[in-house]
Each structure stands twice: as C-alpha cells, then as structure tokens.
Write a protein that holds these residues in place. Structure first.
Motif, mmCIF file in Angstrom:
data_model
loop_
_atom_site.group_PDB
_atom_site.id
_atom_site.type_symbol
_atom_site.label_atom_id
_atom_site.label_comp_id
_atom_site.label_asym_id
_atom_site.label_seq_id
_atom_site.Cartn_x
_atom_site.Cartn_y
_atom_site.Cartn_z
ATOM 1 N N MET A 176 -74.781 16.323 62.109
ATOM 2 C CA MET A 176 -74.613 17.580 61.380
ATOM 3 C C MET A 176 -74.872 18.790 62.278
ATOM 4 S SD MET A 176 -76.344 16.495 57.731
ATOM 5 C CE MET A 176 -76.179 18.132 57.060
ATOM 6 N N ALA A 177 -75.714 18.598 63.310
ATOM 7 C CA ALA A 177 -75.999 19.681 64.247
ATOM 8 C C ALA A 177 -75.003 19.700 65.404
ATOM 9 C CB ALA A 177 -77.416 19.539 64.787
ATOM 10 N N ASP A 178 -74.002 18.828 65.317
ATOM 11 C CA ASP A 178 -72.939 18.763 66.329
ATOM 12 C C ASP A 178 -73.480 18.365 67.702
ATOM 13 O OD1 ASP A 178 -70.226 18.771 66.563
ATOM 14 O OD2 ASP A 178 -70.067 20.858 67.164
ATOM 15 N N MET A 179 -74.524 17.539 67.703
ATOM 16 C CA MET A 179 -75.026 16.973 68.963
ATOM 17 C C MET A 179 -74.177 15.745 69.278
ATOM 18 S SD MET A 179 -79.067 17.342 68.000
ATOM 19 C CE MET A 179 -79.646 16.330 69.359
ATOM 20 N N ASP A 180 -73.575 15.725 70.459
ATOM 21 C CA ASP A 180 -72.521 14.741 70.704
ATOM 22 C C ASP A 180 -72.927 13.580 71.621
ATOM 23 O OD1 ASP A 180 -72.755 16.146 73.015
ATOM 24 O OD2 ASP A 180 -70.648 16.765 73.148
ATOM 25 N N GLU A 181 -74.151 13.090 71.468
ATOM 26 C CA GLU A 181 -74.562 11.908 72.228
ATOM 27 C C GLU A 181 -74.143 10.641 71.484
ATOM 28 O OE1 GLU A 181 -78.473 12.789 74.651
ATOM 29 O OE2 GLU A 181 -78.802 13.256 72.545
ATOM 30 N N TYR A 182 -72.839 10.478 71.290
ATOM 31 C CA TYR A 182 -72.323 9.434 70.411
ATOM 32 C C TYR A 182 -72.630 8.021 70.907
ATOM 33 C CZ TYR A 182 -69.836 13.551 68.767
ATOM 34 O OH TYR A 182 -69.538 14.813 68.315
ATOM 35 N N ASP A 183 -72.557 7.808 72.211
ATOM 36 C CA ASP A 183 -72.865 6.482 72.749
ATOM 37 C C ASP A 183 -74.324 6.118 72.502
ATOM 38 O OD1 ASP A 183 -70.289 6.129 73.623
ATOM 39 O OD2 ASP A 183 -70.686 6.793 75.678
ATOM 40 N N ARG A 184 -75.204 7.107 72.615
ATOM 41 C CA ARG A 184 -76.625 6.862 72.353
ATOM 42 C C ARG A 184 -76.836 6.431 70.898
ATOM 43 N NH1 ARG A 184 -81.773 8.876 74.183
ATOM 44 N NH2 ARG A 184 -80.756 10.141 75.781
ATOM 45 N N TYR A 185 -76.167 7.120 69.958
ATOM 46 C CA TYR A 185 -76.328 6.782 68.544
ATOM 47 C C TYR A 185 -75.823 5.366 68.273
ATOM 48 C CZ TYR A 185 -76.296 11.920 68.556
ATOM 49 O OH TYR A 185 -76.522 13.247 68.846
ATOM 50 N N LEU A 186 -74.710 4.999 68.887
ATOM 51 C CA LEU A 186 -74.168 3.647 68.709
ATOM 52 C C LEU A 186 -75.108 2.602 69.316
ATOM 53 C CD1 LEU A 186 -70.376 4.268 69.434
ATOM 54 C CD2 LEU A 186 -71.424 3.818 67.212
ATOM 55 N N ASP A 187 -75.751 2.935 70.419
ATOM 56 C CA ASP A 187 -76.733 2.030 71.018
ATOM 57 C C ASP A 187 -77.914 1.820 70.077
ATOM 58 O OD1 ASP A 187 -75.262 1.638 73.303
ATOM 59 O OD2 ASP A 187 -76.350 3.135 74.496
ATOM 60 N N TYR A 188 -78.367 2.899 69.447
ATOM 61 C CA TYR A 188 -79.456 2.776 68.469
ATOM 62 C C TYR A 188 -79.085 1.778 67.373
ATOM 63 C CZ TYR A 188 -81.789 7.048 70.252
ATOM 64 O OH TYR A 188 -82.441 7.973 71.021
ATOM 65 N N ILE A 189 -77.885 1.931 66.833
ATOM 66 C CA ILE A 189 -77.444 1.060 65.736
ATOM 67 C C ILE A 189 -77.335 -0.378 66.214
ATOM 68 C CG2 ILE A 189 -75.548 0.568 64.140
ATOM 69 C CD1 ILE A 189 -75.009 3.603 64.059
ATOM 70 N N LEU A 190 -76.822 -0.567 67.421
ATOM 71 C CA LEU A 190 -76.697 -1.915 67.975
ATOM 72 C C LEU A 190 -78.059 -2.590 68.086
ATOM 73 C CD1 LEU A 190 -74.780 -4.032 69.223
ATOM 74 C CD2 LEU A 190 -75.220 -2.973 71.453
ATOM 75 N N ILE A 191 -79.054 -1.853 68.523
ATOM 76 C CA ILE A 191 -80.413 -2.402 68.638
ATOM 77 C C ILE A 191 -80.957 -2.756 67.262
ATOM 78 C CG2 ILE A 191 -82.813 -1.836 69.228
ATOM 79 C CD1 ILE A 191 -81.634 -0.130 71.550
ATOM 80 N N ARG A 192 -80.737 -1.883 66.279
ATOM 81 C CA ARG A 192 -81.271 -2.139 64.931
ATOM 82 C C ARG A 192 -80.603 -3.347 64.268
ATOM 83 N NH1 ARG A 192 -85.979 -0.691 65.175
ATOM 84 N NH2 ARG A 192 -86.121 -1.253 62.979
ATOM 85 N N LYS A 193 -79.397 -3.701 64.720
ATOM 86 C CA LYS A 193 -78.718 -4.868 64.140
ATOM 87 C C LYS A 193 -79.522 -6.155 64.344
ATOM 88 C CE LYS A 193 -73.942 -3.216 64.202
ATOM 89 N NZ LYS A 193 -72.573 -3.396 64.717
ATOM 90 N N ALA A 194 -80.368 -6.172 65.342
ATOM 91 C CA ALA A 194 -81.183 -7.356 65.609
ATOM 92 C C ALA A 194 -82.551 -7.269 64.952
ATOM 93 C CB ALA A 194 -81.339 -7.543 67.116
ATOM 94 N N ARG A 195 -82.784 -6.234 64.145
ATOM 95 C CA ARG A 195 -84.080 -6.066 63.494
ATOM 96 C C ARG A 195 -83.986 -6.429 62.010
ATOM 97 N NH1 ARG A 195 -84.282 -5.993 68.078
ATOM 98 N NH2 ARG A 195 -85.495 -4.698 69.513
ATOM 99 N N HIS A 196 -85.156 -6.664 61.434
ATOM 100 C CA HIS A 196 -85.202 -7.217 60.081
ATOM 101 C C HIS A 196 -84.518 -6.363 59.023
ATOM 102 C CE1 HIS A 196 -86.678 -9.038 56.401
ATOM 103 N NE2 HIS A 196 -87.182 -7.881 56.046
ATOM 104 N N TRP A 197 -84.745 -5.050 59.086
ATOM 105 C CA TRP A 197 -84.279 -4.207 57.988
ATOM 106 C C TRP A 197 -82.802 -3.801 58.112
ATOM 107 C CZ3 TRP A 197 -89.603 -4.371 57.992
ATOM 108 C CH2 TRP A 197 -90.207 -4.401 56.739
ATOM 109 N N TYR A 198 -82.121 -4.324 59.124
ATOM 110 C CA TYR A 198 -80.701 -3.970 59.265
ATOM 111 C C TYR A 198 -79.914 -4.364 58.018
ATOM 112 C CZ TYR A 198 -75.860 -3.857 60.710
ATOM 113 O OH TYR A 198 -74.508 -3.592 60.747
ATOM 114 N N ASP A 199 -80.187 -5.550 57.464
ATOM 115 C CA ASP A 199 -79.438 -6.001 56.287
ATOM 116 C C ASP A 199 -79.647 -5.070 55.095
ATOM 117 O OD1 ASP A 199 -78.285 -8.110 57.560
ATOM 118 O OD2 ASP A 199 -79.741 -9.602 56.894
ATOM 119 N N VAL A 200 -80.835 -4.485 54.986
ATOM 120 C CA VAL A 200 -81.110 -3.558 53.888
ATOM 121 C C VAL A 200 -80.262 -2.294 54.042
ATOM 122 C CG1 VAL A 200 -82.893 -2.150 52.786
ATOM 123 C CG2 VAL A 200 -83.457 -4.451 53.628
ATOM 124 N N TYR A 201 -80.064 -1.864 55.295
ATOM 125 C CA TYR A 201 -79.350 -0.611 55.569
ATOM 126 C C TYR A 201 -77.974 -0.846 56.201
ATOM 127 C CZ TYR A 201 -83.710 1.769 54.512
ATOM 128 O OH TYR A 201 -84.827 2.249 53.879
#
Length: 532
Positions: free
Chosen positions: A218-243
C-alpha cells in the motif's frame, strides 16, 4: 533363592533378575497396588529397564500415554492444563514417582531449573527456547531467563506437537494464551520481519509478516522478491495452512504490483495484431492474478486484507483496464473491417481444426469440450495443470471471437456451417436452422458428419467406463458442453462468485480430460464460446 514377599512377586512379573531394583520397587509398592497401573507399565517395559526407566514409566502411566517418553508425557500434561491443582495427571505424578523426580527429568531433558518450578514455567522455557532458536530477534531480559541451551530438543518438541494430527488444535489454543500473556503483539511491532520470518511456535509471526507485506504494498514499496521470499519461508511453518488463502492473495497482489512496475511508462502502442499477441504472451497474466486475488480473498475468514482490497480494485480498473483500453482503442480506430488480420478465427474452428483431423481418415475419436465463459487466461492455467499432472502434452493457441461475443453466436461459430445469420427473433441460425440447445447442435453436427454427437460433459463423465464407451462407440466427433462459469457469472445473484466458478470449471475439465484420455481417447480439444 525363593522369596514370596510382595516386591519379589512384582519383580517376577516384570522378569527382573537380581536384587538391584528391589529397594526401588519396595519404595513404590503403592504404585503397584493398582492392577491397571501395573498392566500399563508392563506393556511398555522391558527386562533390562533401569531405575530411571521405571521412574519415566510411572510418569508415562500417570500421563496416560502408551510408551515411555518424557516429551509425550509432558505434552499430555500440558494438554490437560497448566493449573497444577486441577491437573489429575500431575497429581498422580506427585505421588508416583514424585514431583522431585519429574523436575529432575525436566532439568535433564530441557535444562529447566527454578526455585519454584511449575508446568507453566517449563512450557515457557520450551517455547521461548524454540523461538530464540528459530528467530534472530533480541528477547526481553525477563524472557531470556527462560531460554535454555536445549535448542534442538525444544524445537523438536514444539514441531511434533504443533503438527500432530489431533493435538495441534490444543497447541494452537495454548500458544495463543501464552502469546497474549507475553504480549507478543506489542513486541513484534519493534522487530523487523527479517528477524522473525523463520520463527515458529506462535501465530503472531504470520500475522506480522502479512501485515508488513500489506502495508508495504500500500505504501508502494517495491521489494517484491523479498516479500515472495517471506511467503516461501512461511510455507514451511505451522500456521501457513491457517493463512494459506491470505498468502495466496498476497502472492497475486505482489505479482500485480510487480507487473505495474514493468509498465510504469504505459503499454506499448502497436497494431491490433501486435496488441492481441501481447495480451496472449504477457498482459493476460494481470487478468489471471486479479482473478486469483479475489478467489483467495473471498475465502479469507477475517479482515486482515480489508485495506488492500480497494487498492487492488483501483489498480485493476483505473490503471490496467484504463491504460490497456486506451492503446487498444487507438489501434482499432482506423480498422476498416473486423476481424483483425493474421489471427486464428473462432468462426473457422470446425473447418481449420476439426475437419482437418477427420479428413485424415483416421479412426481416432475427437473430443471437443466447450466450456461456456472459459476465457483465454483460465485456459492457460488449465494447460499448465494438464501438462503438470497428466502424461500427455497440451498446447494452447488463441482465437479471435466473433462479434458480438455472446453465448448463442459463439456456440454457433464452433459448429460446421455454410451460413450463420440472426433472424428477427434474435435466434442464431445455421443454414436456416436454429442452433440453440444441445439437441439442435447435435443435429447440425450429424448433418455435416454422421458419426458426430453433442452431449453435456457431465452426461459422459458421470457414466461408468463401459457405459461411456457404449454412448460414444458409434461416433468419431464428440462435442461436450460444459457450463460452470457462465451459469454463475450471468446471474446477478451469483455473479460475484464468478472467480470461484472459474476455479471449479478448471478442476472439472481437468478431471473430465483425465477420464477421457484414460478410457476413450487422447485427441481432446478444449475451447469456449466467449470470455468475460
């Protein structure tokens, strides 16, 4: 030497040789007074057990588990409750083998030590040690006091519990209570996601990542690869299925913002043919991600993405559609006739695609699935799914539709014909005959090639293999009509569920193709009458 005293009889039942354990057995005779406790302990015991094994066995029996494990007994205790006075398992452990023995195990297994030890203190040690081991954030000094050097054991304990098929729900409730007691919500505001993106054990870490990515977009910060990396890491964590739906929506949103960054200066001007091909190769991705954003957004059960939704809507309508429409209108402004030259035409589908296969004089059956409203970008997704999950090879090409692009005319254009016309009642006639409905299309197909049939897709797929073969055995061209998308999107009461209907349609066609190629034939064409 024969001895008939009680301790000796108990040792005999456990096949214990020698006298080394006799003092221990005598000390805990009351435990063995219960036949139920005796039998439970015997089921997990072995003749070579030591005194420590028996102590752990007593803890395990008191905790109602079937094997000798301190970690499993601990989990059973935590699940029953952290209030020691009300925890009947804990009260039994205090009797047999005694709470001092229990805290010795806690020290040995998890390095937990306290002047006033408690179940809650032990749980805090395990959870905070796990959090420290999996994250990089600086913890408050009061928390650091609980952190032990048994990082591996703490991580294994939390991982096993939170991913257990039946016990994970209890873990989620307990961890939420601990999170609130620690006031983790206030601390996470001061931590950067880089510090806790790999941390596990508490749901708040996923919430923090989601809120950070949302605010950054929303603030137009364009570190898109970083955000995708965050999501990729969370996919291996417990609460990923909840979210999962939230993360999927965010991935689509990130893709849309990244797309916009590539075209900040606007879309290229070009000829209608060039723009048509650019949509096929590139621009259609934006439609896909917009659709997928809403598909996931509609499945989210809370308001965590509520602020992002209007931003996505504005991006689609006022940037993508507005700019693409502008260059498209300029391109066709001086067009002398429709259709655009150099592009495959929907009106030539039967002649160019179906007839050419039939004319090879092969006996191979040709299946044509026509899904009402399946637009190009959804077909592209379906192609990817088929190539990934089936043994066959699937390719995709785009056709330019007839104008106006709507069901009756689009369906008619996919049939064989010499002439298509609209009568005064708005009916679409093929060589003077009404083309509306499956029966009418079946007759038109047979008029051009007798070994043809038109039926609804489910009329074939819902049959058994043998009944299906019987239905189509006399035919080489089989037109199969499917209407999941249009029947949803064409009704004001359900049109907001269109994107869900697209996903359903993709899944249904995928399942249908698998059944067709496994039982009837491999020559399958999938197309549509119009998009949306």
């Amino acid at each position: 030497e024969f001895s008939a005293d009680k301790a000796s009889l108990i040792m005999n039942e456990f096949h214990i040789e020698g006298f080394a354990l006799k003092p221990f057995i005598k000390k805990h005779l009351k435990f063995f007074d219960s036949r139920e406790r005796m039998e439970s302990l015997k089921e997990m015991s072995s003749p070579n057990w030591t005194e420590r094994d028996f102590e752990l066995g007593m803890i395990s029996v008191a905790s109602r588990i079937k094997h000798n494990s301190f970690s499993s007994a601990l989990k059973s205790l935590f699940i029953l409750g952290l209030n020691e006075e009300e925890n009947k398992f804990w009260n039994e452990i205090c009797k047999y083998p005694g709470k001092e023995v229990f805290w010795e195990f806690a020290l040995r297994e998890f390095k937990y030590s306290s002047p006033s030890p408690s179940l809650k203190g032990l749980l805090l040690t395990i959870m905070l040690t796990n959090m420290k081991a999996s994250g990089k954030m600086d913890l408050p000094s009061t928390w650091e006091a609980y952190v032990s050097d048994k990082k591996d054991k703490s991580q294994i304990f939390i991982d096993h519990w939170q991913n257990h098929s039946t016990d994970k729900e209890k873990y989620e409730k307990i961890s939420q209570a601990i999170s609130e007691e620690l006031n983790l919500k206030s601390y996470i505001k001061d931590w950067h996601p880089d510090e806790y993106v790999e941390a596990d054990g508490f749901e708040i870490f996923d919430k923090g990542i989601i809120i950070y990515i949302t605010n950054a977009l929303m603030a137009d910060m364009d570190e898109y690869d970083r955000y995708l990396d965050y999501i990729l890491i969370r996919k291996a964590r417990h609460w990923y299925d909840v979210y999962k739906d939230v993360y999927n929506a965010l991935e689509s949103a990130i893709s849309m913002f990244s797309f916009k960054k590539r075209f900040l200066s606007g879309f290229s001007e070009g000829s209608p043919e060039e723009l048509f091909n650019l949509y096929i190769s590139d621009y259609s991705l934006f439609d896909t991600e917009y659709r997928k954003f809403y598909y996931s957004y509609d499945r989210v059960q809370n308001d965590i993405l509520k602020k992002l939704q209007p931003v996505i809507e504005n991006l689609y309508k006022n940037w993508f559609l507005a700019n693409l429409s502008t260059v498209w209108l300029r391109a066709i402004k001086n067009l002398s006739r429709w259709p655009v030259a150099g592009i495959e035409q929907q009106k030539d589908f039967y002649r160019d695609v179906i007839s050419s296969v039939v004319d090879k004089h092969s006996k191979e059956k040709i299946f044509v699935i026509i899904s009402d409203g399946l637009r190009y970008e959804a077909g592209k997704e379906l192609m990817g799914l088929l190539n990934q999950e089936t043994r066959g090879a699937t390719q995709i090409t785009a056709m330019q539709s007839v104008i106006p692009s709507y069901t009756k005319l689009g369906m008619a254009s996919l049939l064989p014909y010499k002439e298509i016309e609209l009568d005064e009642k708005g009916r679409v006639l093929i060589d003077g005959k009404d083309s509306s409905g499956t029966e009418a299309r079946d007759a038109i197909l047979k008029n051009y090639f007798s070994e043809s049939i038109a039926v609804k897709l489910n009329e074939l797929t819902e049959l058994s293999k043998d009944d299906g073969r019987e239905l189509i055995k006399s035919y080489r061209i089989i037109y199969l009509y499917h209407d999941t998308i249009d029947v949803t999107g064409d009704d004001p009461k359900s049109e907001n569920k269109t994107f869900t209907a697209v996903q359903d349609a993709v899944n249904e066609i995928f399942a249908a193709v698998k059944k067709i190629v496994n039982n009837y034939g491999t020559n399958v064409y999938i197309t549509s009458d119009h998009g949306f």
